[in-house]
Motif scaffolding. Structure first.
Motif, PDB file in Angstrom:
ATOM      1  N   SER A   1       3.794 -64.029 -28.318  1.00 54.80           N
ATOM      2  CA  SER A   1       4.652 -64.387 -27.201  1.00 54.80           C
ATOM      3  C   SER A   1       4.539 -65.869 -26.861  1.00 54.80           C
ATOM      4  N   ASN A   2       5.657 -66.536 -26.895  1.00 53.28           N
ATOM      5  CA  ASN A   2       5.768 -67.901 -26.382  1.00 53.28           C
ATOM      6  C   ASN A   2       7.235 -68.187 -26.107  1.00 53.28           C
ATOM      7  N   THR A   3       7.499 -69.362 -25.608  1.00 53.81           N
ATOM      8  CA  THR A   3       8.842 -69.633 -25.110  1.00 53.81           C
ATOM      9  C   THR A   3       9.912 -69.661 -26.214  1.00 53.81           C
ATOM     10  N   ASP A   4       9.477 -69.850 -27.470  1.00 56.48           N
ATOM     11  CA  ASP A   4      10.470 -69.946 -28.547  1.00 56.48           C
ATOM     12  C   ASP A   4      10.905 -68.591 -29.102  1.00 56.48           C
ATOM     13  N   VAL A   5      10.171 -67.552 -28.726  1.00 56.64           N
ATOM     14  CA  VAL A   5      10.414 -66.250 -29.337  1.00 56.64           C
ATOM     15  C   VAL A   5      11.415 -65.432 -28.524  1.00 56.64           C
ATOM     16  N   THR A   6      12.307 -64.741 -29.232  1.00 57.42           N
ATOM     17  CA  THR A   6      13.138 -63.739 -28.578  1.00 57.42           C
ATOM     18  C   THR A   6      12.695 -62.367 -29.080  1.00 57.42           C
ATOM     19  N   PHE A   7      12.307 -61.510 -28.152  1.00 54.08           N
ATOM     20  CA  PHE A   7      11.862 -60.172 -28.517  1.00 54.08           C
ATOM     21  C   PHE A   7      12.987 -59.163 -28.327  1.00 54.08           C
ATOM     22  N   TYR A   8      13.037 -58.217 -29.234  1.00 52.12           N
ATOM     23  CA  TYR A   8      13.896 -57.044 -29.045  1.00 52.12           C
ATOM     24  C   TYR A   8      12.971 -55.839 -29.216  1.00 52.12           C
ATOM     25  N   LEU A   9      12.673 -55.183 -28.114  1.00 55.70           N
ATOM     26  CA  LEU A   9      11.662 -54.129 -28.124  1.00 55.70           C
ATOM     27  C   LEU A   9      12.304 -52.750 -28.029  1.00 55.70           C
ATOM     28  N   VAL A  10      11.879 -51.864 -28.920  1.00 51.04           N
ATOM     29  CA  VAL A  10      12.413 -50.507 -28.929  1.00 51.04           C
ATOM     30  C   VAL A  10      11.271 -49.521 -28.684  1.00 51.04           C
ATOM     31  N   ALA A  11      11.458 -48.629 -27.729  1.00 54.71           N
ATOM     32  CA  ALA A  11      10.443 -47.594 -27.492  1.00 54.71           C
ATOM     33  C   ALA A  11      11.079 -46.414 -26.779  1.00 54.71           C
ATOM     34  N   ARG A  12      10.367 -45.316 -26.790  1.00 54.71           N
ATOM     35  CA  ARG A  12      10.871 -44.053 -26.255  1.00 54.71           C
ATOM     36  C   ARG A  12      10.786 -44.001 -24.727  1.00 54.71           C
ATOM     37  N   ASN A  13       9.637 -44.468 -24.188  1.00 53.91           N
ATOM     38  CA  ASN A  13       9.374 -44.326 -22.760  1.00 53.91           C
ATOM     39  C   ASN A  13       9.874 -45.566 -22.005  1.00 53.91           C
TER      40      ASN A  13
ATOM     41  N   VAL B   1       5.710 -62.640 -18.240  1.00 50.87           N
ATOM     42  CA  VAL B   1       4.713 -63.443 -17.525  1.00 50.87           C
ATOM     43  C   VAL B   1       3.936 -64.316 -18.510  1.00 50.87           C
ATOM     44  N   ARG B   2       3.724 -63.788 -19.719  1.00 52.16           N
ATOM     45  CA  ARG B   2       2.981 -64.559 -20.718  1.00 52.16           C
ATOM     46  C   ARG B   2       3.816 -65.670 -21.350  1.00 52.16           C
ATOM     47  N   GLY B   3       5.035 -65.815 -20.931  1.00 54.14           N
ATOM     48  CA  GLY B   3       5.803 -66.972 -21.384  1.00 54.14           C
ATOM     49  C   GLY B   3       7.008 -66.681 -22.243  1.00 54.14           C
ATOM     50  N   SER B   4       7.275 -65.403 -22.551  1.00 49.01           N
ATOM     51  CA  SER B   4       8.464 -65.090 -23.327  1.00 49.01           C
ATOM     52  C   SER B   4       9.600 -64.756 -22.371  1.00 49.01           C
ATOM     53  N   SER B   5      10.482 -65.721 -22.170  1.00 49.70           N
ATOM     54  CA  SER B   5      11.545 -65.464 -21.190  1.00 49.70           C
ATOM     55  C   SER B   5      12.610 -64.542 -21.778  1.00 49.70           C
ATOM     56  N   LYS B   6      12.699 -64.503 -23.128  1.00 52.68           N
ATOM     57  CA  LYS B   6      13.753 -63.704 -23.746  1.00 52.68           C
ATOM     58  C   LYS B   6      13.191 -62.395 -24.317  1.00 52.68           C
ATOM     59  N   VAL B   7      13.198 -61.376 -23.479  1.00 53.39           N
ATOM     60  CA  VAL B   7      12.720 -60.069 -23.915  1.00 53.39           C
ATOM     61  C   VAL B   7      13.825 -59.044 -23.666  1.00 53.39           C
ATOM     62  N   HIS B   8      14.356 -58.468 -24.739  1.00 51.73           N
ATOM     63  CA  HIS B   8      15.373 -57.426 -24.613  1.00 51.73           C
ATOM     64  C   HIS B   8      14.738 -56.086 -24.942  1.00 51.73           C
ATOM     65  N   THR B   9      15.212 -55.039 -24.272  1.00 53.17           N
ATOM     66  CA  THR B   9      14.617 -53.730 -24.550  1.00 53.17           C
ATOM     67  C   THR B   9      15.705 -52.711 -24.883  1.00 53.17           C
TER      68      THR B   9
END
Lengths: 246, 440
Positions: free
Chosen positions: A22-34, A47-55
């Motif tokens: 996780s850092n500011t350059d990363v874009t996450f796309y997170l997949v989970a059941r719950n 909070v850890r610095g990844s502003s781009k988190v998609h779920t």
């Protein structure tokens, strides 16, 4: 690694990896059941610095919905630089022996759903012509043990499938890494009595995974000493192995 | 591994705890009620840095919170961070420093959880200007074992807020915490180190320098006698203004095994204390330290508690009120140096007069003294009982977070609010410590 897709994003190993990346350059796309836990994990990463988190909320056993998830992911990420396939369960072997439906369902979760999503992902990354697919298998897939051969069989399927995939995608510049963790101290294993000396924290596993990806390793045992343990275990002849209570 | 065995930091008393690891906020209530149903009562357990028996469950079945370690939100404009209670101070430092913030109060180890910091209302080298950790807590969620959640702040559910700060984990399981951070202009600390030759010099230095600096602490040679009694090194520090924000995660050394006898003994102590004292030249010396070695020197040795051997150790920490502090501290040091026992580097520190919201908060205005002793059979009945007498007569008190010996009647005198806490205590939570000092 700018765009990262994680399947099974609330699993302890996936969470540890996401924290590491996780850092500011990363874009996450997170997949989970719950959904609730997915929200908790994404808040933590923000909070850890990844502003781009998609779920995206998805039970991986809903094979029919894999494609629409991936369509949504495509429209969000355009290019996938890294995908980590980390979802899974730890079936209770005894219960699986007594209940065919349960055995089939657990096999589906740990093998079929992985094969299903990898089939779609492989085509996507092949057409991209770049990227890394990291797949969490297990040391359990190296030999069938009486205490967890259903899980082992599923992981063996995953290991073999990913090996074939690695060969196929190598030509198009896509790297496939098979990760085989040993004992890890996670919620999934919390009912097992694991030997402390051989048990690693999820963050230690994440370190190994990160290194393996950077080094473009094909198969990694995490931590490394499991490669030695499994080398010995793989060499035990069948007529002895069947007499062991492993 | 739900069945792992845990002990307190001092490894004494040796009630090994069975840990139930809770992983998600949405599971916590069910996990807690499961433990209470199975074992009668439980207690939250974080990183296990409480020294004595305050972190040990009466039932020896604890709920471990170390996986409840997610951040929930942060506002880098105001410096308010919200996190689950298993987040450690190290986790917070690692994200706060690059953003120009730091912990408003930190104890001498960063390996404690937020929940533990509140339950023990920890303090640090800036107690004289910032008070305790609890003074900077804006809000927290408290889960009771009946499944209800109480949101507590200085204005909302004030009674539970005050009882939980320094409440030794007895009022409920702290689920999440909102903490006010402190803005800083550097990860470096500008320090001045001054060698002093007596307790009297320490008091003079403390009077002269404490109010001018954010941080102040002294290490003393507890084995020095006669004219050298109370000699040591006085250290003051302030955050630098160089706008350098550097995290330090040193490779650490580790005590890999538990030796059967303590490697900390009369001989090694004499040597180490002497060396430390002599490594500082007379006079005042300015320097710059990274925050990590400045605040957390012992964190650089993993499992340093193991050096005390299989019997473990006890820490003796008291605070002596200002009026009698110098005299009482002298008496304590005489008693300790006579035995030839004691810590490598005892800690002497002035506590200020900022009042904590906590009902059972430890610090009072005066001097706090902390020393570690290898556990031995006559320790409590011998040395500790004479030290207790001096502390009682001076009007001081002992610190529950470090304690494994305090007498019930002494505790009730030190902490007259204990009954108020007991009334708000969750019936499903109890500790070895609380049982020891309140029953009878």
């Amino acid at each position: 690694m700018k765009n990262i897709l994680i399947i099974g994003a609330t699993s302890a190993i996936a969470v540890a990896c996401a924290k590491k990346w996780s850092n500011t350059d990363v874009t996450f796309y997170l997949v989970a059941r719950n959904a609730e836990r997915l929200k908790q994990v994404s808040e933590d990463l923000r909070v850890r610095g990844s502003s781009k988190v998609h779920t995206y909320n998805l039970d991986m056993n809903d094979f029919d919905k894999h494609l629409s998830m991936l369509d949504d992911c495509n429209s969000t990420l355009s290019c996938i630089d890294l995908v980590l396939v980390a979802h899974g369960t730890l079936p209770n072997q005894n219960e699986c022996q007594a209940d065919v439906n349960l055995a089939v369902k657990e096999f589906s979760t740990n093998a079929l759903s992985v094969i299903a999503i990898l089939t779609l992902l492989a085509n996507k990354l092949e057409s991209q012509g770049k990227g890394t697919i990291a797949i969490i298998s297990s040391v359990a897939g190296d030999r069938g043990r009486q205490t967890n051969y259903l899980y082992g069989a599923a992981k063996a399927a995953v290991s073999t499938f990913s090996e074939g995939l690695r060969v196929r995608l190598f030509k198009s510049g896509v790297h496939v890494i098979t990760i085989k963790p040993g004992f890890v101290d996670t919620p999934m294993t919390k009912d097992l009595n694991l030997p402390a000396l051989l048990t690693s924290s999820p963050s230690r596993i994440a370190e190994c995974i990160d290194k393996g990806i950077l080094k473009k390793s094909d198969v990694i045992y995490t931590p490394y000493f499991w490669s030695v343990i499994m080398l010995i275990i793989r060499f035990i002849p069948g007529f002895i192995f069947k007499r062991l209570s492993l | 591994m739900s069945e792992s065995k845990l002990m307190s930091w001092g490894r004494y008393p040796a009630y090994s705890q069975t840990a139930f690891l809770s992983s998600w906020r949405d599971d916590l209530a069910a996990d807690v009620s499961h433990l209470v149903r199975e074992h009668g009562s439980t207690l939250a357990f974080g990183k296990g840095r409480s020294y004595g028996d305050s972190c040990l469950a009466r039932s020896d079945h604890v709920i471990q919170t170390t996986l409840l370690n997610r951040f929930i939100s942060v506002d880098w404009g105001t410096g308010v961070i919200v996190a689950e209670s298993g987040v450690t101070l190290e986790d917070i430092i690692n994200i706060a420093i690059p953003n120009g913030w730091f912990l408003p109060v930190t104890p001498g180890t960063k390996y404690v959880t937020l929940g533990g910091a509140i339950a023990n209302d920890v303090h640090g080298k800036n107690h004289h200007v910032r008070g305790t950790f609890g003074c900077h807590v804006k809000q927290f969620g408290l889960l009771r074992t009946d499944g209800s959640t109480i949101v507590c702040s200085p204005v909302k559910n004030k009674d539970f807020f005050e009882a939980t700060i320094g409440g030794l984990g007895l009022t409920g399981i702290i689920e999440w915490v909102a903490l006010q951070l402190m803005p800083v202009h550097s990860s470096n600390i500008v320090t001045t180190k001054i060698r002093f030759n007596s307790l009297n010099e320490f008091v003079e230095l403390s009077n002269e320098l404490d109010h001018k600096h954010e941080y102040s602490v002294a290490w003393i040679d507890c084995l020095a006698t006669g004219n050298s009694l109370g000699r040591g090194v006085f250290i003051v520090g302030d955050h630098a203004h160089d706008e350098i924000f550097e995290l330090r995660n040193n490779k650490r050394i580790s005590v890999p095994i538990i030796p059967s006898v303590s490697v900390i003994n009369r001989f090694s102590l004499y040597l180490l204390n002497n060396m430390y004292y002599r490594s500082h030249k007379p006079g005042r010396h300015a320097g710059i330290d990274n925050y990590d070695p400045f605040f957390y020197p012992l964190d650089q040795i993993n499992n340093w508690n193991r050096a005390y051997g299989s019997k473990g150790f006890q820490q003796y920490q008291c605070v002596l009120p200002n009026v009698n502090s110098e005299e009482a501290a002298r008496e304590l040091l005489i008693a300790i140096s006579k035995t030839g026992n004691g810590s490598f580097l005892a800690v002497l520190k002035r506590c200020g007069d900022i009042v904590s919201p906590g009902l059972l908060s430890f610090p009072i205005p005066g001097i706090s003294l902390a020393l570690d002793f290898p556990q031995s059979d006559g320790l409590i009945s011998g040395l500790f009982s004479s030290l207790d007498k001096i502390v009682l007569e001076s009007g001081g008190r002992l610190y529950p977070a470090k304690d494994a010996h305090m007498k019930a009647k002494d505790f009730r005198m030190f902490y007259s609010n204990w009954e108020k806490l007991d009334l708000l205590r969750d019936p499903g939570l109890n500790s070895r410590f609380w049982d020891r000092v309140t029953s009878i």
